[in-house]
Design a protein around this motif. Structure first.
Motif, short mmCIF file in Angstrom:
data_model
loop_
_atom_site.label_atom_id
_atom_site.label_comp_id
_atom_site.label_asym_id
_atom_site.label_seq_id
_atom_site.Cartn_x
_atom_site.Cartn_y
_atom_site.Cartn_z
N MET A 55 33.59 29.25 38.81
CA MET A 55 34.68 29.91 39.53
C MET A 55 35.14 31.18 38.80
N SER A 56 35.19 31.11 37.46
CA SER A 56 35.64 32.27 36.68
C SER A 56 34.69 33.45 36.86
N VAL A 57 33.39 33.16 37.00
CA VAL A 57 32.41 34.23 37.22
C VAL A 57 32.66 34.89 38.58
N LEU A 58 32.93 34.09 39.59
CA LEU A 58 33.19 34.62 40.93
C LEU A 58 34.43 35.51 40.94
N ILE A 59 35.43 35.14 40.17
CA ILE A 59 36.65 35.94 40.10
C ILE A 59 36.35 37.32 39.51
N ALA A 60 35.58 37.34 38.43
CA ALA A 60 35.23 38.62 37.80
C ALA A 60 34.40 39.48 38.74
N LEU A 61 33.43 38.88 39.42
CA LEU A 61 32.58 39.61 40.34
C LEU A 61 33.37 40.09 41.56
N ALA A 62 34.32 39.27 42.02
CA ALA A 62 35.15 39.64 43.17
C ALA A 62 36.01 40.87 42.83
N ALA A 63 36.57 40.89 41.62
CA ALA A 63 37.37 42.05 41.20
C ALA A 63 36.51 43.30 41.16
N LEU A 64 35.30 43.17 40.64
CA LEU A 64 34.38 44.30 40.57
C LEU A 64 34.00 44.77 41.97
N ILE A 70 43.22 55.19 40.60
CA ILE A 70 44.41 55.04 39.76
C ILE A 70 45.28 53.90 40.30
N PHE A 71 45.31 53.77 41.62
CA PHE A 71 46.11 52.75 42.27
C PHE A 71 45.36 51.42 42.39
N ILE A 72 44.05 51.49 42.71
CA ILE A 72 43.28 50.28 43.02
C ILE A 72 42.83 49.54 41.76
N ALA A 73 42.47 50.26 40.70
CA ALA A 73 41.93 49.61 39.50
C ALA A 73 42.90 48.58 38.90
N PRO A 74 44.18 48.91 38.71
CA PRO A 74 45.08 47.88 38.17
C PRO A 74 45.29 46.72 39.13
N ILE A 75 45.25 46.98 40.44
CA ILE A 75 45.39 45.89 41.41
C ILE A 75 44.21 44.93 41.29
N ALA A 76 42.99 45.49 41.20
CA ALA A 76 41.79 44.65 41.07
C ALA A 76 41.81 43.86 39.78
N ALA A 77 42.17 44.52 38.69
CA ALA A 77 42.18 43.84 37.38
C ALA A 77 43.25 42.76 37.33
N MET A 78 44.45 43.10 37.76
CA MET A 78 45.54 42.12 37.69
C MET A 78 45.37 41.00 38.71
N PRO A 127 37.24 35.06 31.29
CA PRO A 127 36.28 33.98 30.99
C PRO A 127 34.96 34.17 31.71
N GLY A 128 35.00 34.63 32.97
CA GLY A 128 33.77 34.81 33.74
C GLY A 128 32.86 35.85 33.13
N PHE A 129 33.45 36.90 32.57
CA PHE A 129 32.65 37.93 31.93
C PHE A 129 31.93 37.37 30.71
N LEU A 130 32.62 36.55 29.95
CA LEU A 130 32.00 35.96 28.76
C LEU A 130 30.89 34.99 29.16
N VAL A 131 31.05 34.31 30.30
CA VAL A 131 29.98 33.42 30.80
C VAL A 131 28.74 34.22 31.13
N LEU A 154 26.09 44.59 31.75
CA LEU A 154 27.44 44.73 31.24
C LEU A 154 27.98 46.15 31.46
N ALA A 155 27.11 47.15 31.38
CA ALA A 155 27.54 48.52 31.66
C ALA A 155 27.91 48.67 33.13
N GLY A 156 27.15 47.99 34.01
CA GLY A 156 27.46 48.03 35.43
C GLY A 156 28.78 47.36 35.75
N ILE A 157 29.03 46.22 35.11
CA ILE A 157 30.27 45.47 35.37
C ILE A 157 31.49 46.26 34.88
N THR A 158 31.39 46.82 33.69
CA THR A 158 32.54 47.55 33.14
C THR A 158 32.64 48.96 33.68
#
Length: 466
Positions: free
Chosen positions: A1-10, A24-32, A342-346, A368-372
């Protein structure tokens, strides 16, 4: 589930960026949003302690570079230097070589050590004028700028001073000239295939009758073509920036030593001494100094043209650069939050189980470069997590660490240029284009960069070239 959360934000960030929403507006919304799904009580601390902290760190380091780069590009534009070079190039090489000319201009600056962000500001006026005179669709321009700035001179060509080529040296005890033959092979592959792809896109667009376009945004002003300066002066401005950047990069550590310290004996009002490691800021100071020299050179050489519009044009440049810096800083904050999930570390841990050392290194770093959304960020995270394992695996397989250096460096510049990448967003903001208009060409270059890594791995296994 944690992996899906990270991928969903991306995925959310990429889709919204592609649809034209402000990062500027969307990035903090996705991260938070991702943090909220994992632990609601951590949203406020992570926002302040990670997202805003990293965003502020980026602006502290790079906002002056963005501002000076934009001002340099603007004085290049209003002085007529950009039009002078374009006129000389067109008369000597013809309008059909537009993509090659732009790629070479970007490559020279990037290989000279100028930041890829600054290169976009500096070359855009030339590119816009050349595309306009050649009646090539402006929407194709970001692809050429990306090929010249974000590809072979960033991480493949031996000796490049870009950070993506420097980071592996601390993990593998190599130099920036690691695996020179493989790096050259990869660079030639990217250049040839990239130019073929861009030319194919250009010919298809022009065959359909599509021209430069109308109602374009952020268009450079067209100077008086009857009073164009000598193109050698214009070219000298670009060369000067590269040369001064190189010299300052070499001499700043000598002048300041390993660290700097400005205390109350000099400035009694300072609360505590201003200290830091020179190695962490020397490259940035060098670029800033080089850009100041470039701005002064252009202003002196074309004083009459520049003075009339200096106030209004630099105001416009600063406004655009501030927006571009905020976009990129917001992306940097997003990547920093994603990297602690946690999903990123997985995902990072799972990539360690790939069998072949070079394939594992390439896939891990590229993923990892693509994700970040950051080549240097993904590379740093990957090597911090598995650098020792990769070195051990390479030694066990009798693979020189120079080869590993070149593979991870090139892989960092593969899938990093997805829609949410800060450099891509800056590129589109500077050129006044959108993802919907121009991302296809950028993605084409992204695919070519990624294929080049596999090509170089295959070349090494077949020939043993280093």
């Amino acid at each position: 589930m944690s992996v899906l959360i990270a991928l969903a934000a991306l995925a959310f960030l990429m889709v919204m960026a592609y649809r034209g929403y402000s990062v500027i507006f969307i990035a903090p919304i996705a991260a938070m949003g991702a943090v909220l799904l994992i632990d609601p009580s951590s949203v406020a601390p992570v926002f302040t302690g990670v997202f805003m902290e990293k965003m502020g760190t980026f602006l502290k380091l790079y906002l002056p570079v963005f501002l000076l780069g934009a001002v340099f590009g603007k004085v290049i534009e209003v002085s007529g230097f950009s039009a002078a070079i374009v006129a000389a190039v067109v008369s000597n090489f013809g309008k059909s070589k537009a993509n090659l000319i732009i790629v070479i201009a970007c490559a020279l600056l990037t290989y000279g050590g100028v930041s890829v962000f600054v290169v976009v500001f500096a070359v855009y006026p030339f590119a816009a004028e050349l595309y306009r005179q050649s009646n090539i669709p402006k929407r194709l321009m970001p692809g050429a700028l990306a090929l010249g700035s974000f590809s072979f001179t960033m991480d493949a060509l031996p000796g490049t001073p870009q950070i993506q080529n420097i980071i592996p040296t601390t993990f593998f005890n190599t130099t920036s000239w690691a695996a020179p033959l493989l790096g050259t092979v990869g660079s030639v592959f990217i250049l040839i295939v990239g130019l073929w792809y861009l030319e194919r896109r250009r010919k298809a667009a022009m065959a359909s009758g599509e021209g430069y376009g109308v109602d374009s945004v952020n268009e450079p002003e067209s100077p008086n073509t009857l009073r164009l300066p000598n193109p050698l002066f214009a070219l000298a401005a670009l060369v000067l920036v590269g040369v001064v950047n190189y010299l300052l990069t070499h001499y700043i550590p000598i002048w300041f030593g390993a660290s700097y310290n400005v205390g109350q004996d000099v400035f009694p009002g300072v609360a505590s001494a201003i200290t830091g490691k020179t190695s962490g800021t020397a490259a940035i100071w060098a670029v800033q100094g080089a850009l100041v020299c470039g701005i002064l050179f252009v202003t002196i050489c074309a004083f009459r043209e520049v003075k009339e519009r200096f106030a209004s044009s630099t105001k416009q440049a600063v406004s655009g650069a501030s927006l571009a810096a905020m976009n990129t800083a917001s992306e940097y904050g997003f990547g920093s939050v994603i990297s602690i999930l946690p999903g990123f570390l997985v995902v990072s841990s799972a990539l360690q189980y790939l069998p072949d050392p070079l394939i594992k290194a390439a896939v891990s770093v590229s993923t990892l470069a693509g994700i970040t959304g950051s080549a240097s960020g993904g590379l740093s995270i990957a090597l911090a997590a598995m650098g020792d394992q990769l070195a051990t695996a390479a030694n066990a397989a009798a693979i020189p660490l120079e080869v590993m250096h070149r593979i991870v460096s090139m892989a960092s510049g593969g899938m990093d240029t997805l829609p949410h990448n800060g450099a891509v967003i800056t590129l589109l903001a500077v050129t006044g284009l959108t993802h919907r208009q121009s991302y296809r060409e950028i993605f084409g270059i992204t695919v070519i960069k990624s294929l080049a890594v596999l090509f170089v791995i295959g070349a090494y296994y077949m020939t043993g070239l280093v």
